[in-house]
Design a protein around this motif. Structure first.
Motif, short mmCIF file in Angstrom:
data_model
loop_
_atom_site.label_atom_id
_atom_site.label_comp_id
_atom_site.label_asym_id
_atom_site.label_seq_id
_atom_site.Cartn_x
_atom_site.Cartn_y
_atom_site.Cartn_z
N ALA B 2 0.88 -1.02 0.00
CA ALA B 2 -0.12 0.02 -0.01
C ALA B 2 0.94 1.23 -0.07
N PHE B 3 1.83 1.12 0.61
CA PHE B 3 3.01 2.34 0.73
C PHE B 3 3.47 2.73 -0.71
N ILE B 4 3.71 1.54 -1.46
CA ILE B 4 4.60 1.79 -2.76
C ILE B 4 3.26 2.45 -3.40
N ALA B 5 2.21 1.84 -3.56
CA ALA B 5 1.04 2.18 -4.46
C ALA B 5 0.70 3.60 -3.96
N SER B 6 0.86 4.17 -2.75
CA SER B 6 0.35 5.51 -2.69
C SER B 6 1.24 6.45 -3.09
N ARG B 7 2.59 6.02 -3.10
CA ARG B 7 3.93 6.84 -3.70
C ARG B 7 3.54 6.84 -5.12
N ILE B 8 3.20 5.98 -5.78
CA ILE B 8 3.13 5.68 -7.15
C ILE B 8 1.77 6.79 -7.48
N VAL B 9 0.79 6.78 -6.98
CA VAL B 9 -0.46 7.73 -6.98
C VAL B 9 0.02 9.13 -6.86
N ALA B 44 13.17 7.01 -3.75
CA ALA B 44 12.10 6.22 -4.45
C ALA B 44 12.22 4.87 -3.54
N GLY B 45 13.36 4.66 -2.56
CA GLY B 45 13.11 3.51 -1.75
C GLY B 45 13.58 2.25 -2.41
N VAL B 51 17.28 1.96 -10.41
CA VAL B 51 17.04 3.30 -10.81
C VAL B 51 17.85 3.29 -12.25
N SER B 52 19.08 2.68 -12.08
CA SER B 52 19.79 2.67 -13.35
C SER B 52 19.29 2.00 -14.52
N LYS B 53 18.66 0.81 -14.08
CA LYS B 53 17.93 0.25 -15.12
C LYS B 53 16.87 1.11 -15.87
N VAL B 54 15.81 1.95 -15.09
CA VAL B 54 14.85 2.64 -15.62
C VAL B 54 15.56 3.76 -16.22
N VAL B 55 16.65 4.33 -15.72
CA VAL B 55 17.15 5.34 -16.51
C VAL B 55 17.71 5.06 -18.02
N VAL B 69 9.86 5.34 -9.96
CA VAL B 69 11.20 5.97 -10.28
C VAL B 69 11.08 7.10 -11.09
N GLU B 70 10.32 7.13 -12.35
CA GLU B 70 9.77 7.92 -13.17
C GLU B 70 9.20 9.34 -12.39
N GLY B 71 8.37 8.78 -11.56
CA GLY B 71 7.72 10.00 -10.83
C GLY B 71 8.80 10.78 -9.94
N VAL B 72 9.76 10.26 -9.26
CA VAL B 72 10.61 10.81 -8.47
C VAL B 72 11.59 11.51 -9.55
N ILE B 73 11.94 11.12 -10.76
CA ILE B 73 12.91 11.70 -11.61
C ILE B 73 11.90 13.07 -12.24
N SER B 74 10.68 12.69 -12.42
CA SER B 74 9.80 13.85 -12.94
C SER B 74 9.52 15.01 -12.00
N GLN B 75 9.50 14.62 -10.79
CA GLN B 75 9.34 15.79 -9.69
C GLN B 75 10.59 16.38 -9.19
N HIS B 76 11.81 15.76 -9.32
CA HIS B 76 13.28 16.16 -8.88
C HIS B 76 14.01 16.58 -9.84
N GLY B 77 13.88 15.96 -11.07
CA GLY B 77 14.99 16.26 -12.01
C GLY B 77 16.07 14.88 -11.76
N TYR B 78 16.88 14.78 -12.83
CA TYR B 78 17.78 13.68 -12.76
C TYR B 78 19.42 14.49 -13.31
N ARG B 79 20.24 14.21 -12.53
CA ARG B 79 21.48 14.65 -12.74
C ARG B 79 22.29 13.64 -13.54
N ARG B 80 22.74 13.66 -14.76
CA ARG B 80 23.59 12.62 -15.30
C ARG B 80 24.94 12.86 -14.80
N GLN B 81 25.56 11.69 -14.62
CA GLN B 81 27.01 11.58 -14.23
C GLN B 81 27.90 12.37 -15.16
#
Lengths: 366, 366
Positions: B2-9, B44-45, B51-55, B69-81
């Motif tokens: 349920a925790f994960i589901a709420s974070r997805i929502v 994202a926990g 994360v690497s796989k998703v990216v 993971v996409e949600g976190v990236i969408s919210q905060h952005g992703y800094r490439r190495q």
């Protein structure tokens, strides 16, 4: 310098003409079997890094050195390391010329099968790359595709050998040129199509039936022509050479040849154009001459491209299942990449006569 | 669970409608700046590997985890190495639907520029991928192309964001939908084309001029319609709603709507079809009704696809330079990948009226 040049000449010496790919690799391979990169480097007198660059299609190699290394590989073969080079999820689709609805049908067919296998389709024209020292084929090798589908006159013998030596499967769509080759290929029953089109016109009562063919070097055109002749022979009709004219599969060819045919003392009452584009040219010439299709002139095409149903009147044509052929070629290349041995190396799909409104009974008054 | 589901929502909560891409990334990005892969994993926990796989668009991630993971990236952005991920030498060309001569012109234009840069063109249909857990966009991310060209309705907002976060430039061809976006794009002067086509018919003496448009949601169609109306207004002619009919850019739409228009008590004497396919439908309907083009009915199309010159009579149409537009889009995406900042984000190429034989002076007797 002179030393390298002589080795290049020797490596590039022409093979016995008429030899097939299998002949070459079998006959000329020494008993020791194919060489490793290190052995190729030694044979060619270049560094291992250079051979690696050539094998993987990198750009920092001079054309002379590249030809030298390719020559050694062609002569002795190349044994890939156990650790298989990682392939990307790509299928290469190579056209001689990227043009028209014919190409689009093929692209769609390949895309459909590729997407089911999570593969993306890379499109290219074999003759378009201009960067010196790195031709089209080096780009393909660098991309390490799952396999390559060549359409029509897409690849020359040297390119085919380069793919073969890297273990990249190649399937040809509607191949032309040398009929005796070992490459898997997909074609259509062109002879039957030519027969069906001509027989349809004979059954409508036509006796003066002209053919506007494709280029003589293209085997599919030759097969259609043989089908046309077989239908005439079977009906006891004369094969009049004046009624057979060679085109290049473009609208303009249909136009020019129809004008010439209509100017004959005994003009044809029906024309079989060996592709739909040339049939559109027949329409143009008929319109310019004030002739009605099908009342004054019957026309049959070949291909059944999607837009041809909208010609006025709708074109009677021989359907070539281009999308299915392309899908089959994609399936074959994927199977070969997976190590499957095909039951048959040559797949022929059936053509079908589609009767629309451009053909009618011959009436002596017309 | 349920925790994960709420974070997805929460991650998937709808954005404020009408917000542009730049709005989103600017407004919602915290002061701390975009996150590294490790920080995204923590937020994202999930593991860094996940994360690497998703990216990188790998397939071994469940849809739920991917969305998280996409949600976190969408919210905060992703800094490439710092060490930039190696790109392959590919340009992605994405169609909503791979169909017809329109698509072929675009493919050829992109291929031409790509080959000059030693790039290969990957073709795909954005909606075709069916494999669960890994959609079309993940395939693109895994291939790491130099850039992406989207045609028409190729990409949705989420897909655009995913590319943006990986630093893969995107250029749109002939974009539709929300006009206020920050994405670079290439279009044609649709309004001017609509004006020129209609003015041509007015100058020939036509007063009852119908329009068969494209779908209302497609902005290029709306622009053509506005140009049509502007020409009528400028000539002091009435905008009769009965003469404007919405099609879907297919031959059948031109056919059906022309039949309806010809059945009006006061039918049009000229029809402006908003693409060449619909103009072919007008030809079909005219032929079925026994009307001659252009004597009884004038017709103008839009696009000037190569084959349309072979319609009988040759179609008067508004040329849209699809090949040049596609080449420009390819150049823009390559420049953006090289870090160049474009002088303009929106390139509009001119349309041009090509007068052939399907339009004629209005004669009251017709």
């Amino acid at each position: 310098m002179a030393f390298i040049a002589s080795r290049i000449v020797s490596a590039l010496a022409p093979k016995k003409s008429g030899a097939t790919l299998r002949d070459m690799t079998t006959r000329e391979k020494p008993a020791a079997g194919p060489l490793t990169i290190a052995e190729i480097a030694q044979q060619a007198g270049v560094s291992i890094a250079t051979v690696s660059k050539v094998v993987n299609g990198k750009s920092e190699v001079s054309p002379d050195t590249r030809a030298l290394v390719e020559g050694v590989i062609s002569q002795h073969g190349y044994r890939r390391q156990k650790k298989r080079t990682q392939t990307t999820s790509l299928i290469e689709l190579v056209f001689h010329e990227l043009e028209g609805a014919y190409a689009m049908e093929i692209i769609k067919g390949v895309e459909q099968v590729a997407s089911q296998h999570d593969l993306a389709v890379v499109l290219s024209q074999a003759q378009s790359r201009q960067s010196p020292g790195r031709g089209w084929i080096e780009g393909v090798l660098a991309r390490r595709p799952v396999g390559v589908i060549g359409v029509f006159e897409g690849l020359d013998d040297a390119q085919q050998r380069q793919l073969h030596h890297r273990g990249i499967p190649l399937v040809l769509m509607d191949p032309t040129g040398e009929p005796v080759h070992d490459l898997p290929s997909v074609g259509a029953s062109n002879w039957s199509g030519g027969l069906a089109a001509t027989r349809h016109l004979i059954e409508l009562g036509h006796r003066r039936i002209a053919a506007i063919t494709g280029p003589a070097r293209i085997l599919s055109s030759r097969a259609r022509l043989d089908g046309y002749r077989a239908a005439l022979d079977a009906a006891g009709l004369k094969n009049d050479p004046a009624l057979v004219r060679e085109g290049d599969f473009h609208v303009g060819d249909g136009l020019v040849h129809t004008k010439a045919l209509l100017a004959l003392a005994d003009p044809p009452t029906a024309i079989f154009a060996f592709n739909d584009a040339q049939a559109l040219g027949v329409y143009q010439a008929a319109s310019a001459a004030g002739l009605r299709i099908p009342d004054d002139l019957s026309v049959v095409g070949f291909d059944d491209l999607p837009s041809i149903q909208w010609a006025i009147p709708g074109l009677t044509t021989v359907r070539q299942p281009l999308g299915e052929m392309a899908a089959a070629a994609a399936s074959m290349v994927i199977a070969a990449a997976g190590g499957e041995v095909a039951a048959s190396n040559r797949l022929i799909l059936a053509t079908e006569l589609v009767v629309r409104a451009s053909t009618a009974k011959f009436s002596p008054s017309s």
